[in-house]
Motif scaffolding. Structure first.
Motif, short mmCIF file in Angstrom:
data_model
loop_
_atom_site.label_atom_id
_atom_site.label_comp_id
_atom_site.label_asym_id
_atom_site.label_seq_id
_atom_site.Cartn_x
_atom_site.Cartn_y
_atom_site.Cartn_z
N GLU A 18 8.81 -5.79 -2.97
CA GLU A 18 8.10 -6.31 -4.12
C GLU A 18 8.09 -7.84 -4.08
N SER A 19 6.98 -8.41 -4.54
CA SER A 19 6.88 -9.86 -4.67
C SER A 19 6.16 -10.17 -5.98
N GLY A 20 6.10 -11.46 -6.31
CA GLY A 20 5.42 -11.85 -7.54
C GLY A 20 3.95 -11.46 -7.55
N PRO A 23 3.37 -5.57 -4.33
CA PRO A 23 4.08 -5.05 -3.17
C PRO A 23 3.53 -5.60 -1.85
N VAL A 24 4.45 -5.86 -0.92
CA VAL A 24 4.08 -6.37 0.41
C VAL A 24 4.53 -5.34 1.44
N ASN A 25 3.62 -4.87 2.25
CA ASN A 25 3.93 -3.89 3.29
C ASN A 25 4.42 -4.61 4.54
N THR A 64 11.50 2.24 3.11
CA THR A 64 10.85 2.77 1.91
C THR A 64 10.53 4.24 2.10
N THR A 65 10.01 4.59 3.27
CA THR A 65 9.79 5.98 3.66
C THR A 65 10.14 6.13 5.13
N GLY A 66 10.29 7.37 5.57
CA GLY A 66 10.66 7.63 6.96
C GLY A 66 12.16 7.71 7.14
#
Length: 246
Positions: A18-20, A23-25, A64-66
């Motif tokens: 998360e960022s301001g 979300p950043v992948n 986050t997943t995996g």
């Protein structure tokens, strides 16, 4: 399913922070295996996700997943204490910054983490490791009394002292001049080979990566090439690995 000889296994791993601005992948569908005793270089431009990938492989960050499995431990099923114990006993990490405690001698910097891990012969083992990296004559010196190359040798001795199955390096020569950096890399490869350790190096230096059995190239959070891999690379944006070693 992981191969019997694999020591690191990542399956469809993503990392979103998360960022301001939202979300950043960071990592996007990463899947690969690393075999016991293999040396792997991870390369890519700044922001490609290679250091984040190392954080996942060492258990410092959770996907986050995996799924991530390291030397038999499935991270998603492990507690923070399990991860810390596993990292302490099975993983060695050498960073660009030396992270030595300035008020401790070289010997103490290597021995104290071993004592905290409950190892009885901590100081004897620390002395052997410092001798192995060529610092038998500098054990009683403090970090401020050591050159940059000597400080990185202490950091390497500290990483190897628990006899880890896997040694990770994140730009381990980034703070060193060329000649000193080459000497440190020679030492890392020599000691890893002698001990049969798996070696994973994150680096921006293609020449350093080319010394590894295999090179994983990253861009924008994805694997774009896996040279030396005997299996195809999976994940969005991936190409197929070349068969055979380097």
């Amino acid at each position: 399913m992981a191969e019997k000889n694999s020591i690191i296994n990542l399956s469809d791993v993503t990392l979103t922070l998360e960022s301001g601005a939202g979300p950043v992948n960071i990592l996007k569908g990463i899947s690969f295996q690393i075999e016991k005793g293999e040396s792997v270089g991870i390369v890519g431009p700044s922001g490609s996700g290679k250091s984040s990938l190392m954080s996942l492989m060492t258990g410092l960050e959770q996907p986050t997943t995996g799924s991530v499995t390291l030397d038999g431990l499935a991270f998603e099923k492990a507690s923070e204490d399990d991860l810390a114990r596993h990292r302490l006993s099975r993983v060695g990490i050498v960073m660009q910054a030396f992270h030595l405690i300035p008020t401790m001698t070289a010997l103490e910097n290597v021995a104290v983490p071993l004592e905290l891990a409950g190892i009885n012969d901590a100081f004897d083992r620390a002395a052997r490791e410092l001798e192995a990296v060529g610092l038998a004559h500098r054990m009683d010196h403090y970090p401020a009394q050591l050159s940059g190359g000597e400080q990185q040798r202490v950091a390497l001795a500290r990483a190897l002292a628990p006899e880890p199955a896997i040694l990770f390096g994140d730009e381990p020569t980034g703070n060193l001049d060329g000649k000193t950096g080459h000497a440190i890399i020679d030492l890392i490869f020599d000691l890893s080979e002698q001990r049969g350790s798996t070696l994973v190096l994150v680096t921006h230096d293609p020449a350093l990566a080319d010394r590894c059995d295999r090179v994983i190239s990253m861009s924008d959070g994805r694997i774009v090439d896996d040279t030396g891999n005997t299996q195809s690379v999976t994940g969005e944006g991936a190409t197929f690995g070349k068969v055979g070693g380097k």
